[in-house]
Write an enzyme that holds these catalytic residues in place. Structure first.
Site, PDB file in Angstrom:
ATOM      1  CG  ASP A 289      -1.788  -0.717   1.128  1.00  0.00           C
ATOM      2  OD1 ASP A 289      -1.968  -1.713   0.629  1.00  0.00           O
ATOM      3  OD2 ASP A 289      -2.518  -1.792   2.353  1.00  0.00           O
TER       4      ASP A 289
HETATM    5  N1  URA Z   1      -1.165  -5.892   3.681  1.00  0.00           N
HETATM    6  C1  URA Z   1      -1.897  -4.600   3.749  1.00  0.00           C
HETATM    7  O1  URA Z   1      -2.827  -4.220   4.423  1.00  0.00           O
HETATM    8  N2  URA Z   1      -1.051  -3.949   3.654  1.00  0.00           N
HETATM    9  C2  URA Z   1       0.182  -3.463   2.564  1.00  0.00           C
HETATM   10  O2  URA Z   1       1.056  -3.126   2.457  1.00  0.00           O
HETATM   11  C3  URA Z   1       0.497  -5.204   2.421  1.00  0.00           C
HETATM   12  C4  URA Z   1       0.220  -6.449   3.074  1.00  0.00           C
END
Ligand code: URA
Length: 269
Positions: free
Chosen positions: A136
């Site tokens: 993310d």
């Molecule tokens: N899980 C999440 O919620 N975000 C990420 O970036 C990776 C795994």
């Protein structure tokens, strides 16, 4: 028995003898592996922009073996001995970068508005690089960037169950019941997460957790905690398979994988 190396060498020498001037079209059409234009060879190795490389080649700065070559379309192989200003530029088909992704950049190859993880690499980088999977925008930590599609596919394939370990800080303390729920597999709106490991390394800081998952669905860890009534306030990936985040890398810094790291990854998948 057909020896691939022999076939490649034959096609290559025939090409430079007969079809000078049409190299790229020829290579595109016939898809002869390992043969490419001289300017592409150099551009792939990140020593200059294609336009400036063409100029340098035309002005006699480039040699292939002992011969100065002034045609940017001259066909070379990965094994060719190519020199720019007397310095040998060796071709590598694949490159592998370990990036400590900072918060605020997206895991994409390009975007008209936002910075991407590729923007953190040198400007003169290969054009075929991509991040292996997505973190993310606000997630930090280990991100492998490569042009090796086979390895990426193996690492991401849900069938291979490659472990990914994250450090997650929560808005409230994690509890025993969360550990059990993660181990059982949490049901989310659109899928049931595979059993995952949740641990609390320091009982004095129960809001700091380690999570190991074996798949990579959108916002997976945040959604798993939300299903337990907790919000992730900070998330960082620490490892993927055998590959560990190098803590010497500050967020935004990267380095190439060592041979050991690459062998470890390839051996695991
Ligand atoms: N899980 C999440 O919620 N975000 C990420 O970036 C990776 C795994």
């Amino acid at each position: 028995m057909i020896n691939n190396a022999c076939v490649k060498t034959h096609a290559f020498s025939e090409w430079n003898r007969n079809e000078t001037g049409k190299t790229s079209a020829y290579i595109r059409n016939r898809r002869i592996q390992g043969i490419m234009r001289l300017d592409k060879y150099l551009a792939d190795m990140g020593v200059g922009k294609r336009s400036e490389l063409k100029k340098w080649i035309r002005s006699g700065k480039v040699r292939v073996g002992e011969t100065m070559i002034k045609d940017p379309g001259f066909a070379v192989q990965e094994e060719s001995e190519v020199f720019l200003n007397g310095e040998q530029i060796r071709y590598r088909q694949y490159v592998y970068y370990l990036l400590n992704k900072p918060s605020g950049v997206i895991s994409a190859t390009e975007d008209p508005r936002q910075s991407t993880v590729l923007d953190l690499l040198p400007e003169q980088r290969r054009k075929d690089l991509f991040p292996v999977g997505r973190l993310d925008k606000d997630t930090e930590g280990l991100l492998l960037i490569t042009n090796d599609g086979v390895l990426a596919h193996q690492l991401l394939s849900p069938k291979r169950h490659v472990d990914k370990v994250y450090f997650a800080r929560l808005d409230k303390p994690a509890e025993e019941k969360d550990i059990r729920a993660f181990a059982d597999g949490i049901e989310l709106d659109d899928f049931t997460a595979l059993p995952a490991e949740l641990s609390i390394p320091d009982p004095e800081k129960p809001e700091e957790t380690l999570v190991t998952i074996r798949e990579g669905k959108f916002h997976q860890i945040k959604r798993m905690f939300l299903a337990q009534g907790k919000e992730v306030v900070y998330l960082k990936r620490l490892s993927m398979g055998t590959l560990q985040l190098d803590e010497k890398l500050e967020p935004g810094e990267y380095r190439e994988l060592t041979d050991e790291e690459l062998c470890g990854l390839k051996g695991r998948v």
